[in-house]
Design an enzyme around this catalytic site. Structure first.
Site, short mmCIF file in Angstrom:
data_model
loop_
_atom_site.label_atom_id
_atom_site.label_comp_id
_atom_site.label_asym_id
_atom_site.label_seq_id
_atom_site.Cartn_x
_atom_site.Cartn_y
_atom_site.Cartn_z
N VAL A 163 0.86 -1.18 0.00
CA VAL A 163 0.00 0.00 0.00
C VAL A 163 0.89 1.23 0.00
O VAL A 163 1.44 1.62 1.04
CB VAL A 163 -0.94 0.02 1.22
N GLY A 164 1.09 1.83 -1.17
CA GLY A 164 2.00 2.96 -1.27
C GLY A 164 3.41 2.50 -0.92
O GLY A 164 3.94 1.56 -1.49
N ARG A 165 4.03 3.16 0.05
CA ARG A 165 5.37 2.77 0.49
C ARG A 165 5.32 1.75 1.63
O ARG A 165 6.35 1.30 2.12
CB ARG A 165 6.15 4.01 0.95
N HIS A 166 4.09 1.40 2.06
CA HIS A 166 3.92 0.53 3.22
C HIS A 166 3.75 -0.93 2.81
O HIS A 166 2.98 -1.25 1.91
CB HIS A 166 2.69 0.99 4.02
N HIS A 210 -3.88 -4.13 7.40
CA HIS A 210 -4.53 -4.41 6.12
C HIS A 210 -5.02 -5.86 6.09
O HIS A 210 -4.60 -6.65 5.22
CB HIS A 210 -3.55 -4.14 4.97
N ASP A 214 -9.39 -6.43 0.33
CA ASP A 214 -9.94 -5.13 -0.08
C ASP A 214 -11.01 -4.74 0.94
O ASP A 214 -11.51 -5.59 1.68
CB ASP A 214 -10.55 -5.20 -1.48
N ASN A 216 -10.58 -2.51 3.46
CA ASN A 216 -10.04 -2.15 4.78
C ASN A 216 -10.41 -0.73 5.19
O ASN A 216 -10.73 -0.48 6.35
CB ASN A 216 -8.52 -2.32 4.78
N GLY A 217 -10.37 0.19 4.24
CA GLY A 217 -10.73 1.57 4.56
C GLY A 217 -12.18 1.69 5.00
O GLY A 217 -12.48 2.36 5.99
N VAL A 219 -14.10 -0.69 6.22
CA VAL A 219 -14.28 -1.37 7.50
C VAL A 219 -13.74 -0.51 8.64
O VAL A 219 -14.36 -0.39 9.69
CB VAL A 219 -13.59 -2.75 7.49
#
Length: 409
Positions: A163-166, A210, A214, A216-217, A219
């Site tokens: 997720v991005g840099r994570h 996470h 899909d 997660n946001g 939830v």
């Protein structure tokens, strides 16, 4: 260290809650306590249904899905929607229905601990059970797709994500991380101030893990809503965290930037203990609680409940050619509901005349009931919501207090 559940530490502030956060928690509690005061609980419940639509609208917006409020309403009513807009409307409908269930549990005192594994998986399961087919698959490299199983964590190798840099924990470690998450946040339930602060920190840490392929946001935002109810700052369901996260305090990019900032690793010995930066967590919690306070104040100013009856009477007077209609609307708004057989006593007229007035108001959507013979309740029809609550779904400014200045800026 990357695959050890303690990687998500710190989760809150074990030594002492920073003064700025304690003050914010108190301020938020006070503002939420005032929201909805003076409005009958049944009327507040109907208004809360409008807030759920707003919450789903902005939650969709965060995901880059611009859904029309009218389409959300039509989806909830089971009405036909343009095929191109139908999937997004059904996605928003799923959000509304899950939140409505959460609110019902809260009102009955049956809401479980929102940071528990069972609750988080339940939210994902009931949400995705209602999702349209188009949103139940995710794209994988090489043109492949993977199915999202409602309520199931990402446990298989093809659910490794970045997720991005994570880089979240690998699928084989998700269960261990979530067990740690549940255990640590259960401790926050024991202290009132920590319950409020944990709303913000748990929001970030769940997304950091996470746990699902899909969703997660979505939830995490529903979990945050449930945590607010559990912490006593739900404000009768009359404010929305999703609106604040979508808009930020100054610009729409703040949510993404602050979530990324809270991913920061520990910055040396001055940054306390733990793998992640406690200083960055403090910044994120301060921002999140300030957003929440801003939204409570927005709702207080937007709904302007002290003058709601006056606005509603004026609206009905302009729309309905019946001088008795405003009085009936006022009575229902004040008392929450009204048995149909008592309308004539309220209007001091014959049963037939009162029945005609009541039927007209129901037909126009100003009053509603569960069955044709059940008591009537107030309603807030979409066609007239801009008249009652201007700019509810827009970015126009309203006369609300300015957000506080953040100490870390």
């Amino acid at each position: 260290m990357l695959e050890t559940p303690a990687r998500i530490e710190p989760l809150f502030f074990d030594d002492a809650v920073p003064t700025v956060l304690a003050d914010l928690a108190i301020e938020l509690q006070k503002a939420a306590d005032e929201l909805g005061r003076g409005l009958h609980p049944e009327s507040a419940a109907e208004l809360a249904d409008l807030v759920r639509v707003m919450n789903s609208y902005y939650s969709n917006l965060i995901e880059g899905h611009n859904t029309r409020p009218r389409d959300i309403e039509r989806a909830l009513a089971g009405a036909a929607i343009d095929p191109e807009r139908r999937p997004l409307a059904l996605e928003a409908k799923a959000h509304v229905e899950v939140q409505r269930t959460i609110d019902g549990l809260g009102l009955r005192g049956e809401l479980p601990i929102p940071t528990s594994i069972d609750f988080i998986r339940w939210v994902h399961r009931v949400f995705y059970n209602e999702m349209p087919e188009e949103f139940r698959f995710i794209d994988k490299p090489g043109g492949m797709t993977a199915e999202i199983v409602p309520g199931e964590f990402r446990l298989s190798a093809d659910h490794d994500v970045v997720v991005g840099r994570h880089q979240p924990p690998s699928p084989g470690r998700v269960v261990a991380f979530m067990g740690y998450f549940q255990k640590r946040y259960a401790m926050a339930e024991k202290q009132a101030s920590l319950r409020i602060i944990a709303i913000a920190s748990a929001h970030h840490r769940l997304n950091y893990i996470h746990p699902f392929p899909d969703g997660n946001g979505r939830v995490s935002r529903l979990m945050s809503h449930a945590m607010a109810l559990k912490a006593g700052i739900g404000g009768n369901g009359l404010w929305s965290i999703s609106r604040g996260l979508a808009r930020g305090l100054k610009d729409r990019g703040e949510y993404k930037r602050m979530m990324d900032h809270a991913d920061s690793p520990r910055q040396g010995d001055r940054d306390r203990r733990g793998n992640l930066s406690e200083s960055a967590l403090k910044d994120f919690v301060e921002w999140f609680l300030t957003v929440a306070l801003d939204q409570v104040r927005f709702s207080t100013a937007m709904f302007d409940l002290g003058r709601l009856e006056t606005r509603y009477r004026a609206l009905v007077k302009d729309i309905v050619d019946d001088k008795r209609a405003p009085d009936l609307v006022s009575a229902v708004l004040r008392y929450g509901s009204l048995p149909r057989g008592e309308a004539n006593f309220v209007l001091k007229t014959s049963e037939r005349t009162a029945r005609n007035t009541l039927s007209d108001l129901v037909d126009r959507g100003f009053l509603k009931s569960d069955t044709p013979k059940a008591p009537v309740r107030i309603a807030f029809p979409l066609d007239f919501r801009e008249r009652l609550f201007p700019n509810l779904f827009t970015d126009a400014e309203i006369n609300a207090p300015e957000p506080r200045s953040l100490s870390f800026r």
